[in-house]
Design a protein around this motif. Structure first.
Motif, PDB file in Angstrom:
ATOM      1  N   ASP A   1     -36.250  69.412  45.038  1.00 22.06           N
ATOM      2  CA  ASP A   1     -35.402  68.509  44.428  1.00 22.06           C
ATOM      3  C   ASP A   1     -33.904  68.922  44.326  1.00 22.06           C
ATOM      4  N   SER A   2     -33.398  70.291  44.280  1.00 26.54           N
ATOM      5  CA  SER A   2     -32.381  70.844  44.103  1.00 26.54           C
ATOM      6  C   SER A   2     -31.386  70.828  45.432  1.00 26.54           C
ATOM      7  N   VAL A   3     -32.144  70.245  46.457  1.00 29.04           N
ATOM      8  CA  VAL A   3     -31.548  70.443  47.661  1.00 29.04           C
ATOM      9  C   VAL A   3     -31.364  68.794  48.380  1.00 29.04           C
ATOM     10  N   LYS A   4     -32.175  67.954  47.729  1.00 29.78           N
ATOM     11  CA  LYS A   4     -32.278  66.440  48.089  1.00 29.78           C
ATOM     12  C   LYS A   4     -30.829  66.005  48.121  1.00 29.78           C
ATOM     13  N   GLY A   5     -30.450  65.233  49.376  1.00 25.02           N
ATOM     14  CA  GLY A   5     -29.322  64.492  49.305  1.00 25.02           C
ATOM     15  C   GLY A   5     -28.246  65.533  49.994  1.00 25.02           C
ATOM     16  N   ARG A   6     -28.421  66.841  50.215  1.00 26.99           N
ATOM     17  CA  ARG A   6     -27.429  67.636  50.321  1.00 26.99           C
ATOM     18  C   ARG A   6     -27.883  68.288  51.771  1.00 26.99           C
ATOM     19  N   PHE A   7     -29.128  68.648  52.005  1.00 25.75           N
ATOM     20  CA  PHE A   7     -29.712  69.441  53.305  1.00 25.75           C
ATOM     21  C   PHE A   7     -30.320  68.332  53.805  1.00 25.75           C
ATOM     22  N   THR A   8     -30.538  68.513  55.244  1.00 24.11           N
ATOM     23  CA  THR A   8     -31.015  67.732  56.242  1.00 24.11           C
ATOM     24  C   THR A   8     -31.945  68.399  57.149  1.00 24.11           C
ATOM     25  N   LEU A   9     -33.414  68.787  56.998  1.00 27.85           N
ATOM     26  CA  LEU A   9     -34.022  69.265  58.157  1.00 27.85           C
ATOM     27  C   LEU A   9     -34.404  68.620  59.345  1.00 27.85           C
ATOM     28  N   SER A  10     -34.199  68.983  60.602  1.00 28.52           N
ATOM     29  CA  SER A  10     -34.780  68.322  61.682  1.00 28.52           C
ATOM     30  C   SER A  10     -35.318  69.483  62.811  1.00 28.52           C
ATOM     31  N   ARG A  11     -35.763  68.927  63.886  1.00 25.84           N
ATOM     32  CA  ARG A  11     -36.044  69.674  64.943  1.00 25.84           C
ATOM     33  C   ARG A  11     -35.840  69.194  66.199  1.00 25.84           C
ATOM     34  N   ASP A  12     -35.954  70.135  67.210  1.00 23.72           N
ATOM     35  CA  ASP A  12     -35.835  69.729  68.541  1.00 23.72           C
ATOM     36  C   ASP A  12     -37.136  70.303  69.098  1.00 23.72           C
ATOM     37  N   ASN A  13     -37.902  69.570  69.691  1.00 25.42           N
ATOM     38  CA  ASN A  13     -39.326  70.249  70.255  1.00 25.42           C
ATOM     39  C   ASN A  13     -38.848  70.739  71.681  1.00 25.42           C
ATOM     40  N   ALA A  14     -37.966  70.132  72.231  1.00 25.30           N
ATOM     41  CA  ALA A  14     -37.808  70.552  73.731  1.00 25.30           C
ATOM     42  C   ALA A  14     -37.155  72.101  73.423  1.00 25.30           C
ATOM     43  N   LYS A  15     -36.364  72.425  72.577  1.00 25.86           N
ATOM     44  CA  LYS A  15     -36.001  73.817  72.358  1.00 25.86           C
ATOM     45  C   LYS A  15     -36.644  74.685  71.486  1.00 25.86           C
ATOM     46  N   ASN A  16     -37.783  74.122  71.073  1.00 23.71           N
ATOM     47  CA  ASN A  16     -38.491  74.904  70.089  1.00 23.71           C
ATOM     48  C   ASN A  16     -37.625  75.450  68.849  1.00 23.71           C
ATOM     49  N   THR A  17     -36.917  74.608  68.388  1.00 22.85           N
ATOM     50  CA  THR A  17     -35.680  75.123  67.350  1.00 22.85           C
ATOM     51  C   THR A  17     -35.989  73.944  66.162  1.00 22.85           C
ATOM     52  N   ALA A  18     -35.898  74.645  65.012  1.00 21.06           N
ATOM     53  CA  ALA A  18     -35.575  73.510  63.671  1.00 21.06           C
ATOM     54  C   ALA A  18     -34.298  73.909  62.995  1.00 21.06           C
ATOM     55  N   TYR A  19     -33.642  73.021  62.499  1.00 22.16           N
ATOM     56  CA  TYR A  19     -32.251  73.039  61.902  1.00 22.16           C
ATOM     57  C   TYR A  19     -32.526  72.765  60.412  1.00 22.16           C
ATOM     58  N   LEU A  20     -31.548  73.336  59.816  1.00 22.45           N
ATOM     59  CA  LEU A  20     -31.272  73.092  58.374  1.00 22.45           C
ATOM     60  C   LEU A  20     -29.890  73.054  58.165  1.00 22.45           C
ATOM     61  N   GLN A  21     -29.509  71.469  58.072  1.00 24.39           N
ATOM     62  CA  GLN A  21     -27.885  71.163  58.094  1.00 24.39           C
ATOM     63  C   GLN A  21     -27.807  70.984  56.402  1.00 24.39           C
ATOM     64  N   MET A  22     -26.721  72.034  56.187  1.00 24.95           N
ATOM     65  CA  MET A  22     -26.500  72.150  54.602  1.00 24.95           C
ATOM     66  C   MET A  22     -25.105  71.571  54.117  1.00 24.95           C
ATOM     67  N   ASN A  23     -25.030  70.657  53.592  1.00 27.18           N
ATOM     68  CA  ASN A  23     -23.766  70.150  52.972  1.00 27.18           C
ATOM     69  C   ASN A  23     -23.555  70.274  51.569  1.00 27.18           C
ATOM     70  N   SER A  24     -22.162  70.127  51.295  1.00 28.18           N
ATOM     71  CA  SER A  24     -22.031  70.132  49.690  1.00 28.18           C
ATOM     72  C   SER A  24     -22.499  71.411  49.200  1.00 28.18           C
ATOM     73  N   LEU A  25     -22.405  72.480  49.848  1.00 32.12           N
ATOM     74  CA  LEU A  25     -23.033  73.867  49.261  1.00 32.12           C
ATOM     75  C   LEU A  25     -22.249  74.193  48.084  1.00 32.12           C
ATOM     76  N   LYS A  26     -23.338  74.684  47.187  1.00 31.41           N
ATOM     77  CA  LYS A  26     -22.877  75.175  45.698  1.00 31.41           C
ATOM     78  C   LYS A  26     -23.177  76.564  45.594  1.00 31.41           C
ATOM     79  N   PRO A  27     -22.487  77.273  44.742  1.00 34.07           N
ATOM     80  CA  PRO A  27     -22.663  78.797  44.614  1.00 34.07           C
ATOM     81  C   PRO A  27     -24.043  79.225  44.286  1.00 34.07           C
ATOM     82  N   GLU A  28     -24.995  78.346  43.514  1.00 38.21           N
ATOM     83  CA  GLU A  28     -26.404  78.504  43.366  1.00 38.21           C
ATOM     84  C   GLU A  28     -27.268  78.371  44.966  1.00 38.21           C
ATOM     85  N   ASP A  29     -26.579  78.073  45.803  1.00 36.83           N
ATOM     86  CA  ASP A  29     -27.485  78.009  47.058  1.00 36.83           C
ATOM     87  C   ASP A  29     -27.411  79.421  47.742  1.00 36.83           C
ATOM     88  N   THR A  30     -26.787  80.384  47.166  1.00 35.94           N
ATOM     89  CA  THR A  30     -26.560  81.632  47.889  1.00 35.94           C
ATOM     90  C   THR A  30     -27.946  82.177  47.677  1.00 35.94           C
TER      91      THR A  30
END
Length: 123
Positions: A62-91
């Motif tokens: 709940d604390s990251v909904k609407g700000r973080f987005t998780l995606s994956r690229d199967n061809a690259k065997n890579t998962a990504y976490l896009q973090m927007n509107s970061l807050k000090p409490e995300d440290t």
């Protein structure tokens, strides 16, 4: 033996963005779920987001909904976490992990862990 390696952490001002990457190698994780967790100093490691490599729903704390987005690229065997509107409490140190079965929001279900990457958000 499987290996997960995170990258992309750093220092950012509040309101800024970062994108974390998690590269999987050494075995096939296609049937696994991939999750991101974080641990702040003096606190327990907590769930952030997760997705099955094969597709389906994405889960967020709940604390990251609407700000973080998780995606994956199967061809690259890579998962990504896009973090927007970061807050000090995300440290925290952010970890990616892989779970073969079970609920992806439950830390005990994860079998493989990366070494972590530090994210620091200044106010």
């Amino acid at each position: 033996q499987g290996q997960l390696v995170e990258s992309g952490g750093g220092l950012v001002q509040a309101g800024g963005s970062l994108r974390l990457s998690c590269i999987a190698s050494g075995r096939t994780f296609r049937s696994y779920g991939m999750g991101w967790f974080r641990q702040a100093p003096g606190k327990e490691r907590e769930f952030v987001a997760a997705i099955w490599w094969s597709g389906g729903s994405t889960y967020y704390a709940d604390s990251v909904k609407g700000r973080f987005t998780l995606s994956r690229d199967n061809a690259k065997n890579t998962a990504y976490l896009q973090m927007n509107s970061l807050k000090p409490e995300d440290t925290a140190v952010y970890y990616c992990a892989a779970a073969r079965v079970g609920r992806l929001t439950t830390i005990q279900n994860y079998n493989y862990w990366g070494q972590g990457t530090q994210v620091t958000v200044s106010s």
